[in-house]
Every structure is written in C-alpha cells, then in structure tokens.
Design a protein around this motif. Sequence first.
Motif, PDB file in Angstrom:
ATOM      1  N   ASN A 163       0.822  -1.207   0.000  1.00  0.00           N
ATOM      2  CA  ASN A 163       0.000   0.000   0.000  1.00  0.00           C
ATOM      3  C   ASN A 163       0.858   1.259   0.000  1.00  0.00           C
ATOM      4  N   LEU A 164       1.929   1.245   0.793  1.00  0.00           N
ATOM      5  CA  LEU A 164       2.821   2.395   0.859  1.00  0.00           C
ATOM      6  C   LEU A 164       3.459   2.675  -0.500  1.00  0.00           C
ATOM      7  N   VAL A 165       3.956   1.632  -1.147  1.00  0.00           N
ATOM      8  CA  VAL A 165       4.569   1.796  -2.466  1.00  0.00           C
ATOM      9  C   VAL A 165       3.534   2.300  -3.471  1.00  0.00           C
ATOM     10  N   TYR A 166       2.318   1.765  -3.423  1.00  0.00           N
ATOM     11  CA  TYR A 166       1.268   2.236  -4.331  1.00  0.00           C
ATOM     12  C   TYR A 166       0.997   3.725  -4.109  1.00  0.00           C
ATOM     13  N   ASN A 167       0.876   4.125  -2.836  1.00  0.00           N
ATOM     14  CA  ASN A 167       0.603   5.528  -2.526  1.00  0.00           C
ATOM     15  C   ASN A 167       1.735   6.446  -2.976  1.00  0.00           C
ATOM     16  N   MET A 168       2.959   5.968  -2.839  1.00  0.00           N
ATOM     17  CA  MET A 168       4.095   6.786  -3.293  1.00  0.00           C
ATOM     18  C   MET A 168       4.082   6.921  -4.814  1.00  0.00           C
ATOM     19  N   ARG A 169       3.804   5.845  -5.517  1.00  0.00           N
ATOM     20  CA  ARG A 169       3.707   5.919  -6.982  1.00  0.00           C
ATOM     21  C   ARG A 169       2.580   6.861  -7.401  1.00  0.00           C
ATOM     22  N   ARG A 170       1.452   6.762  -6.724  1.00  0.00           N
ATOM     23  CA  ARG A 170       0.303   7.612  -7.046  1.00  0.00           C
ATOM     24  C   ARG A 170       0.624   9.083  -6.798  1.00  0.00           C
ATOM     25  N   LEU A 171       1.329   9.369  -5.696  1.00  0.00           N
ATOM     26  CA  LEU A 171       1.706  10.739  -5.391  1.00  0.00           C
ATOM     27  C   LEU A 171       2.638  11.313  -6.458  1.00  0.00           C
TER      28      LEU A 171
END
Length: 176
Positions: A163-171
């Motif tokens: 989830n953290l990696v997904y959120n960083m990519r999305r940001l």
Amino acid sequence: MIRIDAAGFSARKGQIVDAAIAPVPRQRNTREENRQIKAGDSPEAWSDNKCRQKDVAAHWTIKHGKSQVFEELLDENNGSGSVRAGSAYDSVKRDATLPCAHYRSQIHRKSTRKRSLNKPEQEANRKRSRVLARVECVFAQQANRLVRSIGQVSAGVKMGMMNLVYNMRRLTLLAG
C-alpha cells in the motif's frame, strides 16, 4: 491529518467496507481440534510452527447477503465518521443505525424494478463512485500480487508495504 504542503495533497481517514470471497487451503483439522479451536484453545498436539501456519480465525461464510458482518468491520477509533460501501450494503435498517453510532452513511443507493433512483440520488452515487473507484484500484493491484507468508502479522506488514509503495507511486504521478 498528514499534510504534504509542497504538492497540496493531504491524506485523509475513512472507512470503506467491501467484500470478496477468497479461496484458501482447507484446514483439515480433526473434530476434536475444531472443538478446541472454537473453545479458544490451541490443540496440544500442534507444534509452534503448526500453530503459526493454521488460520484459527477463519470461518465459513455464506454468499449473497446471508452472512454479512458489516457492523463488526467498522472501526470506532477511526478519525473520520464517514462509512463508504457499495449498494449491496444499502438497507433501511442500516440507514437508521449508522447515525445512532455517530457515523455518516456514504453507502451507494440501489434502485429496484419498483423504484428507480431520482436525480439527487444518482448525483450522490456518482460522487461516491469517485472515491470507491480510487480505492478499488488499490485492491485490484493487490489482487494481482500473491502474498505468501506465514502468519497474519507477516502478511499485514507485506500488504502495508504494498500500500505504501502504491501511494508513493500515485503521489509522484499526481504531483509530477
């Protein structure tokens, strides 16, 4: 609330209830072992390694609304009072009980053959769909990645990192 001032984004809290039936390996416990598990005990014959590999919290479920645990999933410690869910969770009873428990219902309204949605309900569903669609993208990405681990703690850490990696990519996509 965490604020990312440089990009103008903020992380918000909330609750979204959704369900999926996932096939899991059969437990293959004896009746005596199942009786001990239901009593809250660990069978004496199980080693520490076997205890870590068994999911004693797993239960049978029934599809098509016959066994819903909606209220049990709500987190009263969540900072946001909004509860979002699909139209499968829409009910008159739930609409009456959520405000009593200090929650704001953001549950999709459903139409029936006898009653179609009016314009304000359709517009409200459209707004709710934006948030649900964004979250469904995260779940879809996780569904495509197999999490292999022993124990719920290990699986939780792996999913949290995903989830953290997904959120960083999305940001980076939104800010870039």
